[in-house]
Design an enzyme around this catalytic site. Structure first.
Site, PDB file in Angstrom:
ATOM      1  N   HIS A  56       0.878  -1.103  -0.189  1.00 32.05           N
ATOM      2  CA  HIS A  56      -0.063  -0.020  -0.150  1.00 32.05           C
ATOM      3  C   HIS A  56       0.982   1.290   0.143  1.00 32.05           C
ATOM      4  O   HIS A  56       1.966   1.395   1.066  1.00 32.05           O
ATOM      5  CB  HIS A  56      -0.968  -0.164   1.117  1.00 32.05           C
ATOM      6  CG  HIS A  56      -1.907   1.306   1.388  1.00 32.05           C
ATOM      7  ND1 HIS A  56      -2.363   1.920   0.489  1.00 32.05           N
ATOM      8  CD2 HIS A  56      -1.748   2.330   2.667  1.00 32.05           C
ATOM      9  CE1 HIS A  56      -3.005   2.788   1.048  1.00 32.05           C
ATOM     10  NE2 HIS A  56      -2.590   3.014   2.242  1.00 32.05           N
TER      11      HIS A  56
ATOM     12  N   HIS B 159       1.181   5.730  -1.093  1.00 28.39           N
ATOM     13  CA  HIS B 159       0.358   6.971  -1.381  1.00 28.39           C
ATOM     14  C   HIS B 159       1.391   7.381  -2.515  1.00 28.39           C
ATOM     15  O   HIS B 159       1.314   8.939  -2.594  1.00 28.39           O
ATOM     16  CB  HIS B 159       0.204   7.794  -0.471  1.00 28.39           C
ATOM     17  CG  HIS B 159      -0.898   7.347   0.726  1.00 28.39           C
ATOM     18  ND1 HIS B 159      -1.285   8.253   1.746  1.00 28.39           N
ATOM     19  CD2 HIS B 159      -1.325   6.323   1.024  1.00 28.39           C
ATOM     20  CE1 HIS B 159      -1.855   7.605   2.484  1.00 28.39           C
ATOM     21  NE2 HIS B 159      -2.322   6.467   2.006  1.00 28.39           N
TER      22      HIS B 159
ATOM     23  N   ASP C 292       0.226  -4.677 -21.129  1.00 26.98           N
ATOM     24  CA  ASP C 292       1.041  -5.775 -20.889  1.00 26.98           C
ATOM     25  C   ASP C 292       0.872  -6.382 -19.567  1.00 26.98           C
ATOM     26  O   ASP C 292       1.238  -7.563 -19.314  1.00 26.98           O
ATOM     27  CB  ASP C 292       2.569  -5.293 -20.865  1.00 26.98           C
ATOM     28  CG  ASP C 292       3.205  -4.972 -22.584  1.00 26.98           C
ATOM     29  OD1 ASP C 292       2.479  -5.927 -22.984  1.00 26.98           O
ATOM     30  OD2 ASP C 292       3.976  -4.133 -22.465  1.00 26.98           O
TER      31      ASP C 292
ATOM     32  N   HIS D 116      -8.834   7.561  -1.381  1.00 27.64           N
ATOM     33  CA  HIS D 116      -7.497   7.388  -0.437  1.00 27.64           C
ATOM     34  C   HIS D 116      -6.301   7.090  -1.489  1.00 27.64           C
ATOM     35  O   HIS D 116      -5.769   7.868  -1.806  1.00 27.64           O
ATOM     36  CB  HIS D 116      -7.885   5.974   0.243  1.00 27.64           C
ATOM     37  CG  HIS D 116      -7.138   5.559   1.285  1.00 27.64           C
ATOM     38  ND1 HIS D 116      -7.169   4.398   2.121  1.00 27.64           N
ATOM     39  CD2 HIS D 116      -5.679   5.892   1.495  1.00 27.64           C
ATOM     40  CE1 HIS D 116      -6.087   4.159   2.704  1.00 27.64           C
ATOM     41  NE2 HIS D 116      -5.226   5.171   2.483  1.00 27.64           N
TER      42      HIS D 116
ATOM     43  N   TYR E  29       7.232 -12.656 -24.738  1.00 28.86           N
ATOM     44  CA  TYR E  29       7.766 -11.298 -24.276  1.00 28.86           C
ATOM     45  C   TYR E  29       8.968 -11.386 -23.250  1.00 28.86           C
ATOM     46  O   TYR E  29       8.921 -12.019 -22.456  1.00 28.86           O
ATOM     47  CB  TYR E  29       6.474 -10.572 -23.661  1.00 28.86           C
ATOM     48  CG  TYR E  29       6.740  -9.174 -23.135  1.00 28.86           C
ATOM     49  CD1 TYR E  29       6.699  -8.151 -24.055  1.00 28.86           C
ATOM     50  CD2 TYR E  29       7.200  -8.855 -21.921  1.00 28.86           C
ATOM     51  CE1 TYR E  29       7.093  -6.919 -23.799  1.00 28.86           C
ATOM     52  CE2 TYR E  29       7.479  -7.531 -21.436  1.00 28.86           C
ATOM     53  CZ  TYR E  29       7.219  -6.455 -22.480  1.00 28.86           C
ATOM     54  OH  TYR E  29       7.446  -5.281 -22.158  1.00 28.86           O
TER      55      TYR E  29
END
Ligand SMILES: [Zn+2]
Length: 242
Positions: A106, A108, A131, A182, A240
């Site tokens: 997580h 910001h 992709d 958020h 790839y």
């Protein structure tokens, strides 16, 4: 590694897991994905039914493997002297409902958070996005007042899962989401993959922002090109390797 029995042994039981969580957390400032203490990564040990997560409020330069907090999938502290990250319950909800998740990140980070704050999905504008996933990166609606008043971090986990089930998305196929008002959460089979996904999401978010700035009428990449790009990386005949 200690052969002694008792408390000393118990103290080192999750050493490898704490180290994994520490390394993954330290990747966030290295990749420019966090400021101050914003952000947290966790690493799960599925067999033991626990995960290690960053302690609450400790700056990245003060983190050590020993400061990581080990909690169970109900967010109860199993080992560690510090308080676990305030987002621990969100991580716990996702681990307990999504059995193939081994790490959660997580942040910001600026651009992904800006899309979260704008309450907008990130449209699949180009092949960098395609992709990694063939769909727009979803942004959840903001949480209702009733839910905010309850167990907020716990509810954030359900807010993420509800968005996935409403849109019929599979957490194994799409490993990222924007939580409305958020910031982003990403995950993967390992904590390293979760952090990688945080960095990918930030890049996709920045490119999409610039795309709309250059051309406010920008349109999504063609379906045939989406398929081609996704399948060359993830399909049965993938070739790839840029
Ligand atoms: Zn946050």
């Amino acid at each position: 590694m200690s052969k002694t029995k008792g408390s000393q042994n118990r103290g080192s039981r999750y050493k490898a897991l704490r180290e994994e969580a520490y390394e993954a957390n330290m990747q966030l400032p290295e990749l420019g994905l966090v400021l101050f203490t914003f952000g947290n990564v966790s690493a799960a040990d599925r067999k033991a039914g626990v995960f290690a997560i960053k302690p609450s409020g400790v700056p990245y330069d003060k983190l050590t493997p020993g400061s990581m907090v080990v909690v169970d999938f109900d967010a109860r502290v199993v080992e560690g002297k510090l308080r676990p990250s305030s987002d621990t319950k969100t991580h716990a909800v996702l681990y307990s409902h999504w059995p193939e998740v081994g790490g959660i990140s997580h942040t910001h980070s600026t651009y992904a958070t800006a899309w979260s704050q704008s309450l907008k999905d990130i449209p699949v504008y180009g092949t960098t996005h395609a992709d990694h996933t063939t769909v727009d990166i979803p942004c959840t609606p903001p949480m209702s007042d009733a839910l905010i008043a309850g167990d907020y971090e716990h509810r954030t986990g359900f807010q993420i899962m509800e968005c996935f089930s409403e849109r019929k998305l599979n957490y194994r196929e799409l490993e990222m989401i924007l939580v409305g008002s958020h910031a982003p959460f990403t995950w993967g089979t390992t904590s390293a993959k979760a952090v990688y996904n945080s960095a990918v999401l930030e890049a996709i978010a920045e490119m999409a922002f610039l795309t709309e700035s250059i051309n406010p009428g920008a349109i999504r990449i063609k379906e045939t090109l989406i398929r081609k790009h996704f399948e060359r990386k993830h399909g049965p005949d993938s070739y790839y390797g840029q």
